[in-house]
Design a protein around this motif. Structure first.
Motif, mmCIF file in Angstrom:
data_model
loop_
_atom_site.group_PDB
_atom_site.id
_atom_site.type_symbol
_atom_site.label_atom_id
_atom_site.label_comp_id
_atom_site.label_asym_id
_atom_site.label_seq_id
_atom_site.Cartn_x
_atom_site.Cartn_y
_atom_site.Cartn_z
ATOM 1 N N ARG A 448 43.407 36.821 46.831
ATOM 2 C CA ARG A 448 44.258 36.922 48.015
ATOM 3 C C ARG A 448 45.459 37.835 47.745
ATOM 4 N NH1 ARG A 448 42.555 31.456 48.587
ATOM 5 N NH2 ARG A 448 44.300 30.694 47.342
ATOM 6 N N HIS A 449 46.035 37.729 46.547
ATOM 7 C CA HIS A 449 47.152 38.603 46.201
ATOM 8 C C HIS A 449 46.708 40.067 46.223
ATOM 9 C CE1 HIS A 449 49.779 35.409 43.970
ATOM 10 N NE2 HIS A 449 49.780 35.257 45.277
ATOM 11 N N ALA A 450 45.537 40.336 45.643
ATOM 12 C CA ALA A 450 45.035 41.713 45.638
ATOM 13 C C ALA A 450 44.766 42.197 47.063
ATOM 14 C CB ALA A 450 43.774 41.810 44.787
ATOM 15 N N ALA A 451 44.191 41.318 47.880
ATOM 16 C CA ALA A 451 43.877 41.698 49.258
ATOM 17 C C ALA A 451 45.143 42.036 50.039
ATOM 18 C CB ALA A 451 43.105 40.583 49.946
ATOM 19 N N SER A 452 46.257 41.359 49.732
ATOM 20 C CA SER A 452 47.502 41.623 50.452
ATOM 21 C C SER A 452 48.055 43.015 50.154
ATOM 22 C CB SER A 452 48.559 40.569 50.085
ATOM 23 O OG SER A 452 48.975 40.708 48.731
ATOM 24 N N LEU A 453 47.582 43.645 49.076
ATOM 25 C CA LEU A 453 48.049 44.977 48.703
ATOM 26 C C LEU A 453 47.141 46.096 49.185
ATOM 27 C CD1 LEU A 453 49.163 44.232 45.035
ATOM 28 C CD2 LEU A 453 50.645 44.556 47.019
ATOM 29 N N ARG A 454 46.009 45.752 49.781
ATOM 30 C CA ARG A 454 45.060 46.798 50.189
ATOM 31 C C ARG A 454 45.647 47.730 51.236
ATOM 32 N NH1 ARG A 454 40.910 42.991 50.622
ATOM 33 N NH2 ARG A 454 40.873 43.294 52.883
ATOM 34 N N ASN A 455 46.383 47.163 52.202
ATOM 35 C CA ASN A 455 46.947 48.014 53.247
ATOM 36 C C ASN A 455 47.933 49.010 52.650
ATOM 37 O OD1 ASN A 455 47.250 48.595 56.169
ATOM 38 N ND2 ASN A 455 49.378 48.025 55.758
ATOM 39 N N ARG A 456 48.650 48.589 51.623
ATOM 40 C CA ARG A 456 49.589 49.501 50.955
ATOM 41 C C ARG A 456 48.834 50.658 50.304
ATOM 42 N NH1 ARG A 456 54.350 47.695 46.759
ATOM 43 N NH2 ARG A 456 54.955 49.792 46.081
ATOM 44 N N VAL A 457 47.690 50.371 49.706
ATOM 45 C CA VAL A 457 46.881 51.422 49.101
ATOM 46 C C VAL A 457 46.364 52.391 50.164
ATOM 47 C CG1 VAL A 457 44.729 51.880 47.861
ATOM 48 C CG2 VAL A 457 46.217 50.027 47.115
ATOM 49 N N LEU A 458 45.926 51.857 51.296
ATOM 50 C CA LEU A 458 45.383 52.707 52.350
ATOM 51 C C LEU A 458 46.446 53.620 52.946
ATOM 52 C CD1 LEU A 458 43.036 50.157 54.157
ATOM 53 C CD2 LEU A 458 42.328 52.209 52.934
ATOM 54 N N THR A 459 47.673 53.101 53.132
ATOM 55 C CA THR A 459 48.717 53.915 53.738
ATOM 56 C C THR A 459 49.307 54.922 52.757
ATOM 57 O OG1 THR A 459 50.326 52.158 53.251
ATOM 58 C CG2 THR A 459 49.314 52.181 55.447
ATOM 59 N N SER A 460 49.461 54.513 51.508
ATOM 60 C CA SER A 460 50.045 55.421 50.508
ATOM 61 C C SER A 460 49.021 56.314 49.842
ATOM 62 C CB SER A 460 50.773 54.612 49.429
ATOM 63 O OG SER A 460 49.842 53.877 48.636
#
Length: 588
Positions: A448-460
């Motif tokens: 869940r912690h990793a999933a919460s960072l996916r949007n950050r990876v997609l935008t950056s």
């Protein structure tokens, strides 16, 4: 499908391959050799031009056969036929010995002993059907040997290229959606055989899908070719499935494409019989073709091992979690330790070793695109991408626990995912969320912690390590998304002239930092509390927000974290500055 129907169809395919004259690999024929030397004169053609020519050997012995190998081209200047050796009886005995030794051809050199091939030699070669070639004086025996060596070297190079191409084709078949079927299809395309894959229960699992059936023979029936009955193959199958160790079982049947039938057992690492591969053909295979068959047998053995006995730990772990999910949280220590052991085996670690969740998203195409989802290097042949992706991610992260998802993939690994590995993955067009080190019990939370960072990876469009992220709203939002939020939420303020913009942003930042306290903000900024009230009112009107609402204040505070500007503006230095900020000298 019944075994006899499979073998009958496969026999028809092998007959079609033979009818089309498949390319022969791995040797030089007598016809090829003679074709390169037009100066040679064929006195008698023994009809063996397509047989393998092993070597070119000169000899003037009366009986050279003890020193010859099968299929050699024997050269003589005629010394054995000088004097008494030239009698009908002696010549006949000489030629007969060559035929018994399976000599491929006799080359007779003209000069210095004879200016033409003796009639006795010609008659003996015709009687015993030995190919006889006249060699002119202008062509030294050494030149024949050199030409044969050149042809053999060229043929070997060609064979190696063909073997390399065949190996690539077999490997592509292994990575396909139906690896066993595709592998047999590739095998029968390269080697003139029919092929049947049989499971440990004796049932057919796959068969080679060769070319179209052979045309109808005169007087025959269209689409029917004699084949081998399943009952005839049972003794061969019984020997294959009952024996032990690597071996080849052979049989022969009076049917099309079945003069020679070979059986290869497929064995587990502990020598349990997992099935068998049966091949049929009408002609012995060349060394190169046998090499292709050996490669196919090895790959089939690996596939069967992987399906039946390979990856035991992941399959046991999946079964246990599906059937006993409650044991993960509330099971006994024995159950939990059992899960940990299976998990450790699946990622090549130990029970106490740390785990890491890695999630991958593709940035050069939509993550849910059917052409790219999960595939490391982009689209492949239809049906190949999921298998290729799983194998590639398992290899890169040294784990058997990989899941293909709608956004890309997720993996559980023991690796720290160093910069070199990260660079390899990013070169393929992927970005990663690399989770923090965790243990068995906290894997769902780590996911869940990793999933919460996916949007950050997609935008950056940059990979993220969870260990480098500040676990706050601003930290999780990331600079790209935060800057976008600030630009939209604060747009009316950002559109003002720089001096007025910075003044209002500083007041807003100070007021929100003091939790809306007028007096605290006035003290922090050096402004009169009424001036603070007036400026906050102007800001609220510009932004179109009710600053009495907690949500509006929270969103503005987060947006300000991504907006460069002074923390606190301080008091304006002059009346002109005060006027530009909407203040009067009295309010100061």
């Amino acid at each position: 499908m019944h075994l006899d129907a499979v073998v009958r169809a496969a026999g028809a395919e092998a007959a079609a391959v033979a009818a089309e004259g498949p390319e022969r690999l791995g040797f030089v024929t007598l016809a090829q050799f003679l074709g390169q030397l037009p100066a040679l004169g064929v006195v008698h053609d023994g009809g063996n031009g397509q047989e393998r020519l092993r070597w070119v050997e000169p000899s003037e012995l009366e009986d050279p056969t003890p020193y010859l190998l099968d299929g050699e081209f024997l050269l003589t200047a005629g010394l054995p036929f000088v004097g008494e050796g030239g009698s009908e009886e002696a010549v006949d005995a000489y030629v007969q010995r060559l035929v018994q030794a399976r000599v491929g051809a006799l080359g007779f050199g003209l000069e210095p002993y004879f200016d033409a091939v003796p009639d006795a030699v010609v008659r003996a070669c015709r009687q015993h059907n030995l190919t006889l070639v006249a060699i002119p004086e202008s062509l030294p025996f050494a030149a024949l040997g050199l030409e044969f060596s050149r042809l053999l070297e060229s043929d070997n190079a060609k064979t190696f290229r063909q073997l390399a191409d065949t190996s690539r084709q077999l490997m592509r078949a292994v990575l396909s959606a139906r690896p066993e079927h595709e592998l047999l299809a590739a095998l029968v395309q390269r080697v003139p055989v029919w092929a049947v894959l049989v499971g440990a229960d004796g049932r057919v699992r796959a068969r080679g899908s060769g070319p179209s059936p052979a045309p109808r023979a005169a007087g025959g029936t269209a689409g029917t070719v004699p084949g081998v009955d399943s009952a005839d193959l049972q003794p061969l199958l019984a020997r294959l499935l009952a024996g032990s160790g690597p071996r080849v079982e052979m049989d022969s049947f009076d049917a099309a494409g079945s003069s020679l039938v070979f059986g290869y057992p497929l064995r587990s690492t502990r020598d349990a019989n997992l099935g068998a591969l049966i091949l049929g053909t009408d002609a012995p295979l060349t060394p190169a073709q046998n090499s292709v068959v050996s490669t196919a047998v090895g790959l089939l053995e690996l596939l069967v091992r992987q399906r039946i006995s390979g990856s035991l730990a992941p399959s046991q772990l999946a079964t246990a979690l599906l059937l006993h999910p409650e044991s993960v949280a509330s099971g006994s220590a024995r159950h939990v330790n059992g899960f940990k052991d299976l998990l450790a085996q699946s990622i090549s670690s130990t029970r106490s070793g740390q785990l890491r969740v890695v999630q991958g998203v593709r940035i050069d195409a939509a993550p849910d695109s059917p052409k790219t989802a999960g595939a490391p290097g982009g689209p492949g042949r239809p049906g190949e991408a999921p298998v290729r992706a799983l194998l590639e991610w398992r290899r890169l992260f040294d784990t058997k626990l990989v899941e293909l998802t709608e956004y890309g993939f997720a993996a559980i690994t023991r690796l720290k995912v160093d910069d070199a590995l990260l660079a390899d993955v990013e070169r393929l067009g992927w970005r990663l969320v690399i989770g923090s080190s965790t243990d068995f019990a906290n894997l769902p939370e780590a996911y869940r912690h990793a999933a919460s960072l996916r949007n950050r990876v997609l935008t950056s469009r940059r990979s993220v390590r969870a260990d480098d992220v500040t676990w706050s709203v601003a930290g999780l939002l990331g600079p790209a998304a935060g800057t976008l939020l600030a630009g939209r939420l604060l747009a009316p303020l950002l559109a003002l002239e720089p001096e007025r913009r910075d003044s209002l942003l500083g007041i807003l930042r100070a007021w929100l930092g003091e939790n809306g306290s007028w007096d605290a903000t006035a003290k922090a900024t050096g402004l009169h509390r009424n001036s603070v009230r007036r400026q906050i009112g102007i800001i609220a009107e510009l932004l179109g927000l009710d600053l009495n609402q907690a949500q509006a204040r929270a969103e503005l505070w987060i947006a300000l974290q991504y907006q460069d500007g002074p923390e606190m503006p301080g008091a304006p230095a002059s009346a002109a500055q005060a006027s530009s900020a909407g203040q009067t000298p009295q309010e100061r």
